[in-house]
Design a protein around this motif. Structure first.
Motif, mmCIF file in Angstrom:
data_model
loop_
_atom_site.group_PDB
_atom_site.id
_atom_site.type_symbol
_atom_site.label_atom_id
_atom_site.label_comp_id
_atom_site.label_asym_id
_atom_site.label_seq_id
_atom_site.Cartn_x
_atom_site.Cartn_y
_atom_site.Cartn_z
ATOM 1 N N TYR A 1 -8.372 2.853 21.988
ATOM 2 C CA TYR A 1 -8.956 1.533 21.738
ATOM 3 C C TYR A 1 -7.938 0.713 20.945
ATOM 4 C CZ TYR A 1 -13.215 4.312 22.501
ATOM 5 O OH TYR A 1 -14.159 5.164 23.004
ATOM 6 N N ASP A 2 -8.117 -0.592 20.974
ATOM 7 C CA ASP A 2 -7.353 -1.496 20.108
ATOM 8 C C ASP A 2 -8.286 -2.028 19.027
ATOM 9 O OD1 ASP A 2 -4.875 -1.329 21.312
ATOM 10 O OD2 ASP A 2 -5.298 -2.942 22.748
ATOM 11 N N PRO A 3 -7.827 -2.094 17.764
ATOM 12 C CA PRO A 3 -8.689 -2.623 16.697
ATOM 13 C C PRO A 3 -8.919 -4.124 16.874
ATOM 14 C CG PRO A 3 -6.475 -2.251 15.884
ATOM 15 C CD PRO A 3 -6.499 -1.705 17.269
ATOM 16 N N GLN A 4 -10.090 -4.593 16.436
ATOM 17 C CA GLN A 4 -10.360 -6.031 16.491
ATOM 18 C C GLN A 4 -9.533 -6.792 15.456
ATOM 19 O OE1 GLN A 4 -13.054 -3.788 16.694
ATOM 20 N NE2 GLN A 4 -13.206 -4.150 18.905
ATOM 21 N N GLN A 5 -9.135 -6.072 14.418
ATOM 22 C CA GLN A 5 -8.330 -6.709 13.370
ATOM 23 C C GLN A 5 -7.349 -5.676 12.824
ATOM 24 O OE1 GLN A 5 -10.571 -8.806 10.290
ATOM 25 N NE2 GLN A 5 -9.062 -8.190 8.745
ATOM 26 N N GLU B 1 -11.523 -2.877 7.269
ATOM 27 C CA GLU B 1 -10.411 -3.128 6.358
ATOM 28 C C GLU B 1 -9.830 -1.834 5.798
ATOM 29 O OE1 GLU B 1 -11.610 -5.926 3.444
ATOM 30 O OE2 GLU B 1 -12.038 -7.514 4.899
ATOM 31 N N VAL B 2 -9.469 -0.938 6.694
ATOM 32 C CA VAL B 2 -8.936 0.369 6.316
ATOM 33 C C VAL B 2 -7.409 0.293 6.305
ATOM 34 C CG1 VAL B 2 -8.686 2.786 7.012
ATOM 35 C CG2 VAL B 2 -10.912 1.646 7.183
ATOM 36 N N ASN B 3 -6.825 0.833 5.232
ATOM 37 C CA ASN B 3 -5.372 0.945 5.134
ATOM 38 C C ASN B 3 -5.032 2.411 4.895
ATOM 39 O OD1 ASN B 3 -4.137 -1.962 5.003
ATOM 40 N ND2 ASN B 3 -5.983 -2.021 3.726
ATOM 41 N N LEU C 1 -1.819 2.518 9.170
ATOM 42 C CA LEU C 1 -2.921 1.653 9.595
ATOM 43 C C LEU C 1 -2.979 0.494 8.611
ATOM 44 C CD1 LEU C 1 -3.634 4.442 10.967
ATOM 45 C CD2 LEU C 1 -6.039 3.766 10.775
ATOM 46 N N LYS C 2 -2.833 -0.727 9.110
ATOM 47 C CA LYS C 2 -2.794 -1.907 8.266
ATOM 48 C C LYS C 2 -4.049 -2.746 8.457
ATOM 49 C CE LYS C 2 2.230 -2.604 7.949
ATOM 50 N NZ LYS C 2 3.328 -3.582 8.180
ATOM 51 N N ASN C 3 -4.892 -2.751 7.430
ATOM 52 C CA ASN C 3 -6.064 -3.632 7.398
ATOM 53 C C ASN C 3 -6.885 -3.532 8.690
ATOM 54 O OD1 ASN C 3 -7.682 -5.490 6.015
ATOM 55 N ND2 ASN C 3 -6.721 -7.246 7.039
#
Length: 442
Positions: free
Chosen positions: A417-421, A385-387, A367-369
């Motif tokens: 779902y798709d992340p917003q960022q 902002e999870v990595n 999981l990138k940012n």
């Protein structure tokens, strides 16, 4: 996801408004067009036979009731040219069962074929709607009430199917029956028919007045049935929460309120339906009295009188069905609009045009940012902002308080779902570039 009920429209505008959804629904009829055509042809034959019935009754009545002659006079009339012989009367009387048998066969063929097509169409519509729902993303179900979706699949599809097949059958059979019947009645005695047909619209007044009340109460009853489905679904699904906070009486109060509204709506429908028939019969009784006066002063033969009265009574049913076509069209517009709004809803999570299948997975997750929120108003992000990197074969435990984002991470890994960022990677590939089905099969 609450559908909008269209307001009542004048008949010409209603025809224009319902044309497009009716045309779209008619696609479901194409696979069964042979059986549909057979049903429609049977209906046309039934209409023509119905139109001929008064002529048959006139013929039989004129032969059997020949100027009040006794049986002995009728038999002796063969040699005196005063009436038909027994053999001829016998064959003339056989016209009635023959015509009724043919009418029954055509009625059965019409009912059977259209019912068969109707049930097939209902199955296909429900399958299409249910299949489309199964393709929706999780956020769609988060926004929607399960009871409302049940109502769409069960109730709206049924109403649309009944309207589709019912209109297709009635719009051909019933007007043709009325035209044939009016022509025959005018041919038998135009004066009697003109006076009676002039009074005939009075019988339609109760249908129009109370039909509006029935439509309004019926719509309220259908809406409340959807609300009750929501109450039941939420009560059964959330029974732990209900019992934990002692909310049983609150849910029971909601159920009682919905039941009472349905009771009032159902009683309104029944009262309006029950009063129509007695009012029509009363008006018809006055019409019969006027007809008897006409018979007395016009020296109408018994056979002709029986034919005219039979024609008038046979005319009532098709006219009543024609008067209800606009109500069926209104229901069709409401239900089909709801169905096609649902079918027009596209899932938010879909395969991209260049997505490739994931043949096999090595198990490297990253999981990138990641920043993600569920789109609720004024809600804090579930992840911000999870990595996170998980190596193949590595065992990882996600620990945290309720709402910390543990379930959200699993939902993102399965691409619910798709992340917003940021981006979610598996074996170095972004999940958005993989086919969903192949990803979730791993």
């Amino acid at each position: 996801m609450k559908s909008k009920n269209p307001k009542k429209l004048p008949f010409p505008q209603l025809l224009l408004a319902v044309w497009r959804p009716y045309r779209d629904l008619s696609v479901f009829l194409k696979p069964y067009r042979v059986r549909l055509v057979l049903g429609l042809l049977s209906g046309i034959g039934y209409a023509l036979i119905n139109g001929c019935l008064p002529l048959v009754i006139q013929k039989v009545g004129g032969s059997v009731f020949k100027g009040g002659m006794s049986q002995a006079q009728l038999i002796s009339g063969v040699g005196q040219n005063e009436g038909p012989g027994v053999d001829k009367v016998f064959w003339i009387c056989l016209l009635v069962p023959v015509i009724m048998l043919l009418r029954s066969i055509l009625s059965y063929g019409n009912t059977y074929c259209l019912t068969w097509v109707s049930l097939k169409v209902l199955r296909d519509i429900r399958r299409k709607v249910f299949g489309h729902l199964m393709e929706q993303s999780l956020d769609f179900f988060n926004r929607s009430q399960s009871g409302r979706l049940l109502s769409r699949v069960l109730n709206d599809t049924r109403v649309a199917q009944e309207a589709l097949v019912g209109i297709t059958g009635d719009v051909i059979k019933e007007p043709l029956t009325v035209l044939a019947m009016v022509y025959v009645l005018m041919r038998i005695d135009w004066k009697f028919s003109f006076v009676t047909l002039f009074l005939f619209p009075i019988c339609l007044v109760p249908l129009i007045v109370y039909g509006r009340k029935i439509r309004k109460a019926g719509k309220a009853e259908e809406n409340e049935a959807g609300i009750m489905a929501v109450i039941l679904q939420e009560s059964f699904a959330g029974i732990r929460v209900i019992k934990s906070f002692a909310r049983e009486h609150f849910q029971l109060a909601l159920f009682d309120k919905s039941s009472n509204v349905q009771f009032q709506s159902s009683m309104s429908v029944q009262k309006s339906s029950a009063i129509v028939q007695p009012m029509i019969e009363t008006v018809s009784a006055f019409g019969v009295s006027l007809a008897l006066f006409y018979v007395y002063f016009g020296h109408l033969s018994l056979g002709k009188f029986m034919a005219l009265m039979a024609g008038m009574f046979l005319l009532y049913e098709p006219v009543k069905k024609i008067s209800r076509i606009h109500l069926v069209l209104q229901k069709c517009l409401s239900a089909s609009t709801s169905i096609f709004e649902l079918l027009a809803t596209e899932p938010t999570i879909e395969d991209s045009p260049h997505a490739v299948p994931l043949i096999s997975s090595g198990g490297h997750l990253e999981l990138k940012n990641i920043t993600f929120h569920y789109g609720l108003q004024d809600s804090a992000p579930a992840l911000e902002e999870v990595n996170l990197t998980i190596q193949p074969g590595q065992k990882v435990a996600l620990v945290g308080a309720s709402g910390a984002g543990k379930s959200t991470i699993f939902s993102l890994l399965l691409r619910f779902y798709d992340p917003q960022q940021g981006s979610v990677m598996i074996d170095g590939q972004d999940l958005k570039n993989l086919k969903l089905h192949s990803l979730r099969e791993q």
